[in-house]
Design an enzyme around this catalytic site. Sequence first.
Site, PDB file in Angstrom:
ATOM      1  N   ARG A  19       1.371  -0.660   1.316  1.00  0.00           N
ATOM      2  CA  ARG A  19       0.500  -0.237   1.283  1.00  0.00           C
ATOM      3  C   ARG A  19      -1.046  -1.547   0.929  1.00  0.00           C
ATOM      4  O   ARG A  19      -0.378  -2.241  -0.037  1.00  0.00           O
ATOM      5  CB  ARG A  19       0.009   0.352  -0.189  1.00  0.00           C
ATOM      6  CG  ARG A  19      -1.012   0.999  -0.909  1.00  0.00           C
ATOM      7  CD  ARG A  19      -1.349   2.446  -0.330  1.00  0.00           C
ATOM      8  NE  ARG A  19      -2.596   2.493  -0.668  1.00  0.00           N
ATOM      9  CZ  ARG A  19      -2.718   3.792  -1.755  1.00  0.00           C
ATOM     10  NH1 ARG A  19      -1.729   3.993  -2.402  1.00  0.00           N
ATOM     11  NH2 ARG A  19      -3.952   4.677  -2.127  1.00  0.00           N
ATOM     12  N   ASP A  22      -1.712  -2.624  -3.105  1.00  0.00           N
ATOM     13  CA  ASP A  22      -0.723  -3.411  -4.129  1.00  0.00           C
ATOM     14  C   ASP A  22      -0.130  -4.821  -3.227  1.00  0.00           C
ATOM     15  O   ASP A  22       0.152  -5.467  -4.068  1.00  0.00           O
ATOM     16  CB  ASP A  22       0.743  -2.138  -3.572  1.00  0.00           C
ATOM     17  CG  ASP A  22       0.726  -1.291  -4.225  1.00  0.00           C
ATOM     18  OD1 ASP A  22      -0.764  -0.664  -4.982  1.00  0.00           O
ATOM     19  OD2 ASP A  22       1.141  -0.430  -3.937  1.00  0.00           O
ATOM     20  N   THR A  23       0.099  -4.641  -2.338  1.00  0.00           N
ATOM     21  CA  THR A  23       0.166  -6.190  -1.589  1.00  0.00           C
ATOM     22  C   THR A  23      -0.101  -7.130  -0.295  1.00  0.00           C
ATOM     23  O   THR A  23       0.653  -8.134  -0.898  1.00  0.00           O
ATOM     24  CB  THR A  23       1.988  -5.957  -1.006  1.00  0.00           C
ATOM     25  OG1 THR A  23       0.943  -5.352   0.632  1.00  0.00           O
ATOM     26  CG2 THR A  23       2.344  -4.520  -1.862  1.00  0.00           C
ATOM     27  N   ARG A  24      -1.364  -6.817   0.001  1.00  0.00           N
ATOM     28  CA  ARG A  24      -1.780  -7.528   1.030  1.00  0.00           C
ATOM     29  C   ARG A  24      -2.467  -8.811   0.570  1.00  0.00           C
ATOM     30  O   ARG A  24      -2.717  -9.784   0.953  1.00  0.00           O
ATOM     31  CB  ARG A  24      -3.550  -6.753   1.575  1.00  0.00           C
ATOM     32  CG  ARG A  24      -4.124  -7.398   2.475  1.00  0.00           C
ATOM     33  CD  ARG A  24      -5.341  -6.726   3.022  1.00  0.00           C
ATOM     34  NE  ARG A  24      -4.868  -5.284   3.409  1.00  0.00           N
ATOM     35  CZ  ARG A  24      -5.057  -5.032   4.387  1.00  0.00           C
ATOM     36  NH1 ARG A  24      -4.614  -5.932   5.522  1.00  0.00           N
ATOM     37  NH2 ARG A  24      -4.686  -3.861   5.219  1.00  0.00           N
ATOM     38  N   GLY A  52     -13.664  -0.621  17.144  1.00  0.00           N
ATOM     39  CA  GLY A  52     -14.334   0.121  17.916  1.00  0.00           C
ATOM     40  C   GLY A  52     -12.621   1.304  18.739  1.00  0.00           C
ATOM     41  O   GLY A  52     -12.472   2.027  19.215  1.00  0.00           O
ATOM     42  N   GLU A  86       2.859   6.289   9.019  1.00  0.00           N
ATOM     43  CA  GLU A  86       3.393   4.873   9.463  1.00  0.00           C
ATOM     44  C   GLU A  86       5.011   5.569   9.263  1.00  0.00           C
ATOM     45  O   GLU A  86       6.380   5.225  10.019  1.00  0.00           O
ATOM     46  CB  GLU A  86       2.747   3.713   9.087  1.00  0.00           C
ATOM     47  CG  GLU A  86       1.329   2.999   9.207  1.00  0.00           C
ATOM     48  CD  GLU A  86       1.293   2.114   8.808  1.00  0.00           C
ATOM     49  OE1 GLU A  86       0.602   1.435   8.939  1.00  0.00           O
ATOM     50  OE2 GLU A  86       2.125   1.566   8.069  1.00  0.00           O
TER      51      GLU A  86
END
Length: 790
Positions: A19, A22-24, A52, A86
């Site tokens: 997510r 939260d973590t990127r 695209g 996912e």
Amino acid sequence: MATKRPKFKYTYDVFLSFRGEDTRKSFTTHLYNALKQVGIEVFMDDERIAKGEHIPSSLLQAIEHSRISIIIFSQNYAGSSWCLQELEKIMECYKTTQQEVFPLFYDVQPSEVRKQQNAFGKAWERLITTFPIRKGRKLAINLKRVLNEAANLSGWDMQKYRTEAELLDDIVKTVTMRLDNSKYMFVAHHPVGLDSRVQDIIQLLSCESNEIIIIGIWGMGGVGKTTMAKAIYNEMGQSFVGKSFLANIREVWKHDNGQVYLQEQLLSSILKTRRINIPNVGLGKSLIKEILCQKRVFIVLDDVDHEDQLKVLCERREWFGQGSRIIVTTRDERLLQILQVNKVFNVRGMDDNESIELFSWHAFKQALPERNFNELSRRVVSYSGGLPLALEILGSYLFDREIPYWESALNKLEQIPNGKIHEILKISYDGLSDQIEQELFLDICCFFIGKDRSYATQVLDGCGLHAEVGITHLIERSLVKVVKFGNKNIFDMHDLIRDMGREIVREQSPTKLEKRTRLWSKDDVLNVLENNIGTMTIKGLSLNMPRNNLVSLSTKAFENMKRILLLNFDHVQLNGDYGCLSKELRWLCWHNSLLENLPTDFNLEKTVAIDLKWSNLTKVWLKNQVMEWLKVLNLGHSHCLTETPNFSKLPYLEKLILKDCPRLCMIHPSIGNLRYLIMLNLKNCIGLEQLPKGIYDLKSLRTLNLFGCSKIERLDEDIEKMESLMILGASHTAITQVPISIMRLKNIKYVSLCGYEGLPRDVFPSLFCRGCPQQIIQSPFVKPLGSRHR
């Protein structure tokens, strides 16, 4: 016998599901970088998805084509329908394709994920309220089941680790070990031309011999060494008891405890165990030798850049069992010599057809360029010089762009290299042993490509750069090449390596030209000289003007450039006081000069080499200078030159070139004082009628070229005094009688005289034969010049 490749091909080693909010910004980025640093191919959705493209289908495809999935469960993970889609796909692949799945619990407990409790549960509740009424219950039940299954898998709980770094280290070790033990490594998205490059290596490694074979794969950065090693590892590794691919050793080595980590990784892979703890490097060496000496292993050491790395990982052949195969990839050929490898494979670049195909796959997602982009694609291929790295980066950079963008980008590349390519190639420059070698490399980049190695070495030695040693190191590190051209060894360099070096100089001062150490671009040099903004920073300057565009400049432009060592002009005229020019010059290369003689106020006392080809000189100096540093004087093609300078004040001259000086009629007798002269070139000096007596006193002379001196009629018996003479070229002269003493030259290797050329032992008997001329013609050892019949 190597096993066959599987029908299903993986594209990625690891898929990260997380997510982003939260973590990127922190943990996920650190994890991504840690995995990439050890050569693991990672999919993270903000990197791979092209503009695209339909994102959900791309993500699902990426999951299917990944060997391992890592699910980073965070407090808000279950609040994202995207993440849960996912997760569903990942667990489907876990069951159907045996994909390995590892959960990672980031600020949540495994039980909270299984039971959807606390903050994780609240995010879940918020999401399920958005589900459609009819299908919501069934969907929620299915997702709960998937969450429970995933949370029950073996993975990592962040709270059990003291630091984030410790957790990352454990993840990297586990993933690396799993990949090493898996059947095939990811090689390349588009392996164009790969098979043809690896077959010779595979054939050598596949032999039935029980000897330990070590192979070196050597080449410049970005040429595909690691890709080749992976392909060979996939092809052959499965037939060995133990195998290990140690990726990106150069980068891993820099990290804390990197040496021990590599030893642990090597042993873990061979022994197929998750973790081996080694307390220190010394014990690691002992363990490697003790454990592996009885095993037939296949090992790849990727990107080795220091001898110490070899010492702790594979110092001797005896460390490995009979029949073992070792591959080492490196940019430094010297390391392979130290290791005494069986064979070094120098990786060649791609040809034009391969380059077009690889570039097209990245730029157009097909094997050939689109119709309107053919010419532009050819320009990219020409710029890339067959370097796969450049083709991939530029193809991705130009994907889905319009023609004006392409044209602008290509024009920019001619001035400023692509940043990613530059950084990867710059690794070799940063790895040079000291600043002197770096300075040497930059001088060659800017001024000496296409120059003779011996000549450039003399100049750069004069600059205090210890050139002979340094150039050898540059060649070993694939930064410089030497190619044979006639009887010369010419400096050559891949265009992108050259551009990388020049970009390093440009970055010294991107906006202020006068603060760069070297200037070579015509526009930049003219800007500095015409605006008189030169500074003490400038150490080298080159201005080559077209033949029909002679430029006239004032010597005052050089007043503040007191530290210039290297000066190169072509079709340039200087007006004014030559005392303004640097007294520190080591190299003066001035072609097509209009000067009739060098001004008396032009101080060249420290100059090592003077090259005045195609000049208007009639005399070199009106007043002789003391030039004790001068080793090379080239006055070739000076069609107005009538006499040589007095050589008495040039005591250390080694090479004198007077080629094609048709009006030269007198060589100063002081030439006999040049005790260190090793080469004298008088080729096609058609006005020269005789050689001064002192020329026979040149005991160090190795090469004497009189070819085409059509008025010279004789050589003196004193020629035997030229005891070092190795090459005598005297064809197309008026010489008809040969001094008998010439046969006493002990070091002579080649003779061209009286219409014959060849080895002295063959030419001399023919020249002094008293028999029939026909006997001379029929000699099988002597090659007549001009025609077959005399």
